[in-house]
Scaffold this motif. Structure first.
Motif, PDB file in Angstrom:
ATOM      1  N   LEU A  22       0.834  -1.208   0.000  1.00 60.76           N
ATOM      2  CA  LEU A  22       0.000   0.000   0.000  1.00 60.76           C
ATOM      3  C   LEU A  22       0.869   1.259   0.000  1.00 60.76           C
ATOM      4  CD1 LEU A  22      -2.746  -1.092   2.566  1.00 60.76           C
ATOM      5  CD2 LEU A  22      -3.036  -0.802   0.095  1.00 60.76           C
ATOM      6  N   ARG A  23       1.937   1.233   0.786  1.00 62.15           N
ATOM      7  CA  ARG A  23       2.847   2.383   0.846  1.00 62.15           C
ATOM      8  C   ARG A  23       3.514   2.619  -0.504  1.00 62.15           C
ATOM      9  NH1 ARG A  23       8.099   2.559   1.097  1.00 62.15           N
ATOM     10  NH2 ARG A  23       8.401   0.420   1.825  1.00 62.15           N
ATOM     11  N   LYS A  24       4.002   1.555  -1.108  1.00 62.19           N
ATOM     12  CA  LYS A  24       4.677   1.671  -2.401  1.00 62.19           C
ATOM     13  C   LYS A  24       3.702   2.106  -3.495  1.00 62.19           C
ATOM     14  CE  LYS A  24       8.241  -1.608  -1.141  1.00 62.19           C
ATOM     15  NZ  LYS A  24       8.745  -2.989  -1.298  1.00 62.19           N
ATOM     16  N   ASN A  25       2.447   1.652  -3.414  1.00 63.85           N
ATOM     17  CA  ASN A  25       1.444   2.081  -4.388  1.00 63.85           C
ATOM     18  C   ASN A  25       1.210   3.588  -4.322  1.00 63.85           C
ATOM     19  OD1 ASN A  25       1.069  -0.507  -5.354  1.00 63.85           O
ATOM     20  ND2 ASN A  25      -0.817  -0.872  -4.225  1.00 63.85           N
ATOM     21  N   LEU A  26       1.419   4.177  -3.141  1.00 66.84           N
ATOM     22  CA  LEU A  26       1.297   5.625  -3.000  1.00 66.84           C
ATOM     23  C   LEU A  26       2.572   6.340  -3.440  1.00 66.84           C
ATOM     24  CD1 LEU A  26      -0.471   6.070   0.464  1.00 66.84           C
ATOM     25  CD2 LEU A  26      -1.422   6.527  -1.805  1.00 66.84           C
ATOM     26  N   GLY A  27       3.641   5.567  -3.625  1.00 63.28           N
ATOM     27  CA  GLY A  27       4.911   6.151  -4.036  1.00 63.28           C
ATOM     28  C   GLY A  27       5.609   6.915  -2.926  1.00 63.28           C
ATOM     29  N   ILE A  28       5.407   6.474  -1.678  1.00 64.66           N
ATOM     30  CA  ILE A  28       6.041   7.166  -0.554  1.00 64.66           C
ATOM     31  C   ILE A  28       7.035   6.250   0.148  1.00 64.66           C
ATOM     32  CG2 ILE A  28       4.096   8.740  -0.208  1.00 64.66           C
ATOM     33  CD1 ILE A  28       3.266   7.037   2.219  1.00 64.66           C
ATOM     34  N   SER A  29       8.000   6.861   0.801  1.00 60.71           N
ATOM     35  CA  SER A  29       9.026   6.132   1.544  1.00 60.71           C
ATOM     36  C   SER A  29       8.516   5.781   2.941  1.00 60.71           C
ATOM     37  CB  SER A  29      10.281   6.998   1.676  1.00 60.71           C
ATOM     38  OG  SER A  29       9.993   8.129   2.491  1.00 60.71           O
ATOM     39  N   GLN A  30       9.252   4.910   3.607  1.00 54.80           N
ATOM     40  CA  GLN A  30       8.934   4.622   5.003  1.00 54.80           C
ATOM     41  C   GLN A  30       9.028   5.896   5.833  1.00 54.80           C
ATOM     42  OE1 GLN A  30      11.637   1.498   6.203  1.00 54.80           O
ATOM     43  NE2 GLN A  30      10.319  -0.103   5.369  1.00 54.80           N
ATOM     44  N   GLU A  31       9.988   6.737   5.504  1.00 55.28           N
ATOM     45  CA  GLU A  31      10.170   8.009   6.211  1.00 55.28           C
ATOM     46  C   GLU A  31       8.929   8.894   6.069  1.00 55.28           C
ATOM     47  OE1 GLU A  31      12.261  10.456   8.710  1.00 55.28           O
ATOM     48  OE2 GLU A  31      13.137   8.630   7.884  1.00 55.28           O
ATOM     49  N   GLU A  32       8.397   8.995   4.846  1.00 59.64           N
ATOM     50  CA  GLU A  32       7.206   9.812   4.644  1.00 59.64           C
ATOM     51  C   GLU A  32       6.004   9.216   5.355  1.00 59.64           C
ATOM     52  OE1 GLU A  32       4.399  11.836   1.231  1.00 59.64           O
ATOM     53  OE2 GLU A  32       6.428  11.231   0.701  1.00 59.64           O
ATOM     54  N   LEU A  33       5.844   7.899   5.286  1.00 60.92           N
ATOM     55  CA  LEU A  33       4.741   7.250   5.993  1.00 60.92           C
ATOM     56  C   LEU A  33       4.864   7.501   7.488  1.00 60.92           C
ATOM     57  CD1 LEU A  33       2.220   5.497   6.058  1.00 60.92           C
ATOM     58  CD2 LEU A  33       3.716   3.477   6.008  1.00 60.92           C
ATOM     59  N   SER A  34       6.070   7.427   7.990  1.00 62.01           N
ATOM     60  CA  SER A  34       6.338   7.698   9.397  1.00 62.01           C
ATOM     61  C   SER A  34       5.847   9.086   9.792  1.00 62.01           C
ATOM     62  CB  SER A  34       7.850   7.567   9.651  1.00 62.01           C
ATOM     63  OG  SER A  34       8.195   8.068  10.908  1.00 62.01           O
ATOM     64  N   GLY A  35       6.179  10.071   8.975  1.00 64.34           N
ATOM     65  CA  GLY A  35       5.742  11.437   9.246  1.00 64.34           C
ATOM     66  C   GLY A  35       4.239  11.597   9.184  1.00 64.34           C
ATOM     67  N   ARG A  36       3.611  10.898   8.271  1.00 71.72           N
ATOM     68  CA  ARG A  36       2.155  11.000   8.110  1.00 71.72           C
ATOM     69  C   ARG A  36       1.398  10.421   9.294  1.00 71.72           C
ATOM     70  NH1 ARG A  36       0.172   9.579   1.993  1.00 71.72           N
ATOM     71  NH2 ARG A  36       1.476  11.073   0.870  1.00 71.72           N
ATOM     72  N   CYS A  37       1.943   9.343   9.884  1.00 69.50           N
ATOM     73  CA  CYS A  37       1.185   8.672  10.953  1.00 69.50           C
ATOM     74  C   CYS A  37       1.758   8.899  12.351  1.00 69.50           C
ATOM     75  CB  CYS A  37       1.035   7.180  10.667  1.00 69.50           C
ATOM     76  SG  CYS A  37       2.561   6.250  10.651  1.00 69.50           S
ATOM     77  N   GLY A  38       2.918   9.556  12.438  1.00 69.73           N
ATOM     78  CA  GLY A  38       3.477   9.851  13.752  1.00 69.73           C
ATOM     79  C   GLY A  38       4.139   8.667  14.425  1.00 69.73           C
ATOM     80  N   LEU A  39       4.529   7.674  13.631  1.00 68.69           N
ATOM     81  CA  LEU A  39       5.247   6.518  14.163  1.00 68.69           C
ATOM     82  C   LEU A  39       6.681   6.554  13.646  1.00 68.69           C
ATOM     83  CD1 LEU A  39       2.493   3.816  13.470  1.00 68.69           C
ATOM     84  CD2 LEU A  39       3.033   4.883  15.676  1.00 68.69           C
ATOM     85  N   ASP A  40       7.609   6.077  14.441  1.00 70.49           N
ATOM     86  CA  ASP A  40       9.014   6.102  14.048  1.00 70.49           C
ATOM     87  C   ASP A  40       9.259   5.282  12.788  1.00 70.49           C
ATOM     88  OD1 ASP A  40      12.007   4.895  14.469  1.00 70.49           O
ATOM     89  OD2 ASP A  40      11.796   6.901  15.327  1.00 70.49           O
ATOM     90  N   ARG A  41      10.194   5.727  11.949  1.00 67.85           N
ATOM     91  CA  ARG A  41      10.504   5.014  10.712  1.00 67.85           C
ATOM     92  C   ARG A  41      10.963   3.592  10.986  1.00 67.85           C
ATOM     93  NH1 ARG A  41      13.804   2.384   8.214  1.00 67.85           N
ATOM     94  NH2 ARG A  41      15.458   3.018   9.580  1.00 67.85           N
ATOM     95  N   THR A  42      11.719   3.380  12.050  1.00 66.68           N
ATOM     96  CA  THR A  42      12.172   2.021  12.361  1.00 66.68           C
ATOM     97  C   THR A  42      10.996   1.131  12.782  1.00 66.68           C
ATOM     98  OG1 THR A  42      12.764   2.617  14.637  1.00 66.68           O
ATOM     99  CG2 THR A  42      14.503   2.748  12.970  1.00 66.68           C
ATOM    100  N   TYR A  43       9.969   1.737  13.372  1.00 67.96           N
ATOM    101  CA  TYR A  43       8.761   0.998  13.717  1.00 67.96           C
ATOM    102  C   TYR A  43       8.028   0.579  12.445  1.00 67.96           C
ATOM    103  CZ  TYR A  43       4.427  -0.120  16.250  1.00 67.96           C
ATOM    104  OH  TYR A  43       3.333  -0.756  16.770  1.00 67.96           O
ATOM    105  N   ILE A  44       7.941   1.493  11.468  1.00 70.60           N
ATOM    106  CA  ILE A  44       7.328   1.175  10.169  1.00 70.60           C
ATOM    107  C   ILE A  44       8.089   0.025   9.512  1.00 70.60           C
ATOM    108  CG2 ILE A  44       6.794   2.039   7.840  1.00 70.60           C
ATOM    109  CD1 ILE A  44       5.046   3.306  10.046  1.00 70.60           C
ATOM    110  N   SER A  45       9.408   0.100   9.533  1.00 71.66           N
ATOM    111  CA  SER A  45      10.232  -0.965   8.972  1.00 71.66           C
ATOM    112  C   SER A  45       9.938  -2.300   9.659  1.00 71.66           C
ATOM    113  CB  SER A  45      11.718  -0.610   9.117  1.00 71.66           C
ATOM    114  OG  SER A  45      12.530  -1.683   8.702  1.00 71.66           O
ATOM    115  N   GLY A  46       9.824  -2.276  10.969  1.00 69.27           N
ATOM    116  CA  GLY A  46       9.511  -3.497  11.725  1.00 69.27           C
ATOM    117  C   GLY A  46       8.149  -4.065  11.369  1.00 69.27           C
TER     118      GLY A  46
END
Length: 85
Positions: A22-46
């Motif tokens: 879903l993230r890749k379909n939006l064309g956004i990085s884990q970093e951008e998703l992290s900023g959008r949802c307020g969760l740490d990028r390493t948490y998104i990666s996990g």
């Protein structure tokens, strides 16, 4: 038998792969998703690697950040989809 800390949980792997798709379909990085949802990028990666078991609160944060209803976030194939990185 207990799981190793931070070992991928086979119940969470397909969920994480779905989040990544879903993230890749939006064309956004884990970093951008992290900023959008307020969760740490390493948490998104996990999450995407099947190492994080999310709370319901974080499921809703992710769904909003991915611009999908929570039910879409939770509607994913149960089997692990292999892919080349």
């Amino acid at each position: 038998m207990t799981d190793k800390p931070n070992a991928p949980n086979h119940a969470l792997i397909p969920f994480g792969q779905h989040v990544a798709k879903l993230r890749k379909n939006l064309g956004i990085s884990q970093e951008e998703l992290s900023g959008r949802c307020g969760l740490d990028r390493t948490y998104i990666s996990g999450i995407e690697r099947g190492k994080r078991n999310l709370s319901l609160t974080n499921v809703f944060k992710l769904a909003k950040a991915l611009d999908v209803p929570p039910k879409v976030l939770l509607d994913y194939p149960e089997e692990v989809v292999s892919h080349d990185n």
